[in-house]
Motif scaffolding. Sequence first.
Motif, PDB file in Angstrom:
ATOM      1  N   PHE A 217       7.205  -2.218   2.193  1.00 58.47           N
ATOM      2  CA  PHE A 217       7.292  -0.926   1.720  1.00 58.47           C
ATOM      3  C   PHE A 217       5.936   0.076   2.456  1.00 58.47           C
ATOM      4  O   PHE A 217       5.947   1.190   2.355  1.00 58.47           O
ATOM      5  CB  PHE A 217       7.615  -0.354   0.387  1.00 58.47           C
ATOM      6  CG  PHE A 217       9.111  -1.054  -0.203  1.00 58.47           C
ATOM      7  CD1 PHE A 217      10.097  -0.203   0.492  1.00 58.47           C
ATOM      8  CD2 PHE A 217       9.287  -2.175  -0.742  1.00 58.47           C
ATOM      9  CE1 PHE A 217      11.442  -0.706   0.443  1.00 58.47           C
ATOM     10  CE2 PHE A 217      10.666  -2.459  -1.225  1.00 58.47           C
ATOM     11  CZ  PHE A 217      11.541  -1.987  -0.448  1.00 58.47           C
TER      12      PHE A 217
ATOM     13  N   ARG B  89       6.515   0.965   5.576  1.00 61.36           N
ATOM     14  CA  ARG B  89       7.301   2.137   5.587  1.00 61.36           C
ATOM     15  C   ARG B  89       6.924   3.446   5.382  1.00 61.36           C
ATOM     16  O   ARG B  89       6.919   4.358   6.214  1.00 61.36           O
ATOM     17  CB  ARG B  89       8.675   1.736   4.850  1.00 61.36           C
ATOM     18  CG  ARG B  89       9.518   0.690   4.997  1.00 61.36           C
ATOM     19  CD  ARG B  89      10.654   0.809   6.171  1.00 61.36           C
ATOM     20  NE  ARG B  89      10.171   0.672   7.300  1.00 61.36           N
ATOM     21  CZ  ARG B  89       9.521  -0.436   8.060  1.00 61.36           C
ATOM     22  NH1 ARG B  89       9.882  -1.480   7.440  1.00 61.36           N
ATOM     23  NH2 ARG B  89       9.174  -0.654   9.138  1.00 61.36           N
TER      24      ARG B  89
ATOM     25  N   LYS C  77       4.675   4.531   8.285  1.00 64.77           N
ATOM     26  CA  LYS C  77       5.592   5.013   9.550  1.00 64.77           C
ATOM     27  C   LYS C  77       6.218   6.353   8.937  1.00 64.77           C
ATOM     28  O   LYS C  77       7.198   6.860   9.426  1.00 64.77           O
ATOM     29  CB  LYS C  77       6.652   4.131   9.942  1.00 64.77           C
ATOM     30  CG  LYS C  77       5.900   2.747  10.677  1.00 64.77           C
ATOM     31  CD  LYS C  77       6.828   1.854  11.193  1.00 64.77           C
ATOM     32  CE  LYS C  77       6.103   0.889  12.045  1.00 64.77           C
ATOM     33  NZ  LYS C  77       5.126   0.093  11.470  1.00 64.77           N
TER      34      LYS C  77
ATOM     35  N   GLU D 165       8.478   6.671   6.512  1.00 62.56           N
ATOM     36  CA  GLU D 165       9.932   6.036   6.139  1.00 62.56           C
ATOM     37  C   GLU D 165      10.363   5.893   4.830  1.00 62.56           C
ATOM     38  O   GLU D 165      11.217   5.365   4.336  1.00 62.56           O
ATOM     39  CB  GLU D 165      10.330   5.043   7.074  1.00 62.56           C
ATOM     40  CG  GLU D 165      10.594   5.449   8.509  1.00 62.56           C
ATOM     41  CD  GLU D 165      10.947   4.341   9.487  1.00 62.56           C
ATOM     42  OE1 GLU D 165      11.512   4.491  10.418  1.00 62.56           O
ATOM     43  OE2 GLU D 165      10.624   3.133   9.152  1.00 62.56           O
ATOM     44  N   LEU D 166       9.262   5.770   4.094  1.00 63.90           N
ATOM     45  CA  LEU D 166       9.345   5.505   2.462  1.00 63.90           C
ATOM     46  C   LEU D 166      10.170   6.433   2.021  1.00 63.90           C
ATOM     47  O   LEU D 166       9.756   7.783   2.014  1.00 63.90           O
ATOM     48  CB  LEU D 166       7.846   5.158   1.862  1.00 63.90           C
ATOM     49  CG  LEU D 166       8.140   4.703   0.382  1.00 63.90           C
ATOM     50  CD1 LEU D 166       8.726   3.283   0.365  1.00 63.90           C
ATOM     51  CD2 LEU D 166       6.727   4.652  -0.153  1.00 63.90           C
TER      52      LEU D 166
ATOM     53  N   THR E  58      15.354   3.789   0.479  1.00 62.09           N
ATOM     54  CA  THR E  58      14.519   3.449   1.757  1.00 62.09           C
ATOM     55  C   THR E  58      15.285   2.737   2.799  1.00 62.09           C
ATOM     56  O   THR E  58      15.328   3.092   4.181  1.00 62.09           O
ATOM     57  CB  THR E  58      13.238   2.868   1.526  1.00 62.09           C
ATOM     58  OG1 THR E  58      12.289   3.531   0.722  1.00 62.09           O
ATOM     59  CG2 THR E  58      12.483   2.795   2.850  1.00 62.09           C
TER      60      THR E  58
ATOM     61  N   MET F 249      16.968   4.239   6.569  1.00 62.01           N
ATOM     62  CA  MET F 249      16.483   3.560   7.748  1.00 62.01           C
ATOM     63  C   MET F 249      17.863   3.245   8.288  1.00 62.01           C
ATOM     64  O   MET F 249      18.018   3.287   9.528  1.00 62.01           O
ATOM     65  CB  MET F 249      15.719   2.412   7.312  1.00 62.01           C
ATOM     66  CG  MET F 249      14.391   2.814   6.965  1.00 62.01           C
ATOM     67  SD  MET F 249      13.177   1.400   6.802  1.00 62.01           S
ATOM     68  CE  MET F 249      13.083   0.823   8.464  1.00 62.01           C
TER      69      MET F 249
END
Length: 665
Positions: A237, A240, A243, A245-246, A253, A257
């Motif tokens: 995480f 993520r 990046k 994306e969390l 999450t 994705m």
Amino acid sequence: MSDKYLSRRAKAELAVTLDAGTFLDTLVPPIEVKLALCKSYSHLLRGEYADEGTLDNLLDWAVGRGRVIVSGRGASGKTAVLHRAALRAGENGFAPYLIALSRWDQAATEAWKEVRGTSRDALDFLLRRFSSSGQDASDVEFLPPVIQKIFFIDGLNETPGSVADEILDACDEVAAIMVGASFVISDRLVRRNVRDESKWRFVMPMPVQKSEVEKLLSGTNFNVPQGTESLLDSPFFLDRAIKGELRASPLGTIKEMVEARGKLTAEGVAQAACAAYLAYKIDRSRTFSVARFEEAGNPEIANTLAAGGILMPAGAGTVAFSHHWYHDYLASKFVAEHPDLWDFQNRHEVLDILTFKANSFDAIAFVLEMLTARSTGEFIQAVYDWNPYAAGYALAEARIRIDDIPRDVRLVILAMLAERRFDRHHYSAVRASDALDLLTDEDASGMRSAKTLAQLQVLISKIEARSETFTGWRDLFTLETGEPAPPELLGRISDENSILGWTAANVLKRLTLSDEQVKELLDLGQNSRPVVRWRAVHVMGGFVKDQFIIALLKCFDADGDENVRYGALRSVIEIASRDERKVSIIVDELRNRIAVLRSKPRFLNELKRAVFLARDASPGNWSDEVSRLFYDLLDTSASAEETLEWSRIASRLRVHVRSTNQVAA
């Protein structure tokens, strides 16, 4: 040293460099994960450790003991740790071999049956099938003793059923007989049945340190969603978050994705979920035929998922999700949206499918997170009916608020796990303690504090009831040992509410039965519903009665349901343990059933566990008599390794009886 030796070691190192390097290149920037050395499996499961360490320490622990298990929850960085350790081993002049079990499939399961009896053949199979080194066991044996050979086996939990224990046994054998051989094996946070725990080192990845989190996030513009700070000690995480994306929860999450990267519509998500479940059901593997998407109604989904990096080609028309959580999420979504899959008739088969026969419980935790509060209670009861220990693990792993599961249901499951800590069978008690140790809330702590069944019953009796169902369960659970069984209690064994049905079965074992109730129980052992027969044979194990012994042996021989036969074997062993006069009789009956015992791996595995009894529960003649059965199995073994295994089990049993029976000591 000869060039031919060096070329083999260099070839192994080159394969690791390519494999590990390719994998680690996707983890940018790299996240530092420290390690902790635990004194035992129990300390590992409780998160208690003696020392912290680095990759170099991990290699030292491996070389020193020959056997290391790196165990942790999902997303704790185990795979990255093994890849980095394999690279470091090569840099240090060792011969490293990286074996990735994520590619295990149904064909591998069938092939494994042919090689599992011999440790060398097992290692050869793992190298040839799951390592890209291009080498086999002969190449490893050709290396001189001065070269350390370290096998990094990633993803033990990717294998189904008893395969994980069999791989550990093979590794244990190789570490004992091959000079300079060591194993580092990654697994989920679950206790395995290792032969001798003292031979193994137990290591867990530590949470990412706060300073590391701050350093890695300082160069990003990403605003961490409120309430997700606690997720950042997980490498998955944190990556993520780096990046961008969390999202607000782990499930959120993963969901976004899969759906965003895969460019899936609502209908596409449903079709992908169906394909993911079919892969587990048909292929019984995380590597599966791409045809599953066509069977789910939309073959194009495979292309969009692959374009988004969610799905990867695995060769010969097969694919695999790039992280097993993506697969678990989709398969669990399918199960959550089809409650009929976990109804009374289907739950055992479906939950076996979803967890690789109780080898990984992430998908069960995901189902819990997707359901409403009312449905979570129903689902966790279904899980308990299938596997009581899995219910405890799922409660610990699911990232949901305690209030999301009805407290009455949660209390009942905790109490029944706590009761199993006093089980007559040693390994059942250990597994129940393990599941309870993973839970840290006040209710679980209270249950753990009870030192006897009587203390647990007093604790339960003081809990304020919030429903009529809980009141009925509490009155049943707190019946005193030795009381006459209430007339209506045997009928509760047939209850479709799994909690009440199994509670009735467990409680009946500690009460007394009238002659009429004995007859009624024998009739229930022939009920048309397998789960009722299973509960009935479970109850029989609590009473030393000849008619129960006869019924249990008949059931073990010929019942149409494997769970019932498994329960009958366990109960007939339990009856033997309750009366020294019956031990020889029952052992002889089982000696006459060697072929039946060998007909299912599950039967032999249960025999190996069930004969290990709790403190002061073994009759004086227990180890001598049971060893007669072991030696018959030894004499009919198909390999030298199996012969040695039965000899060792007989020896371990003698040691266990001496250490747990105060009178004998």
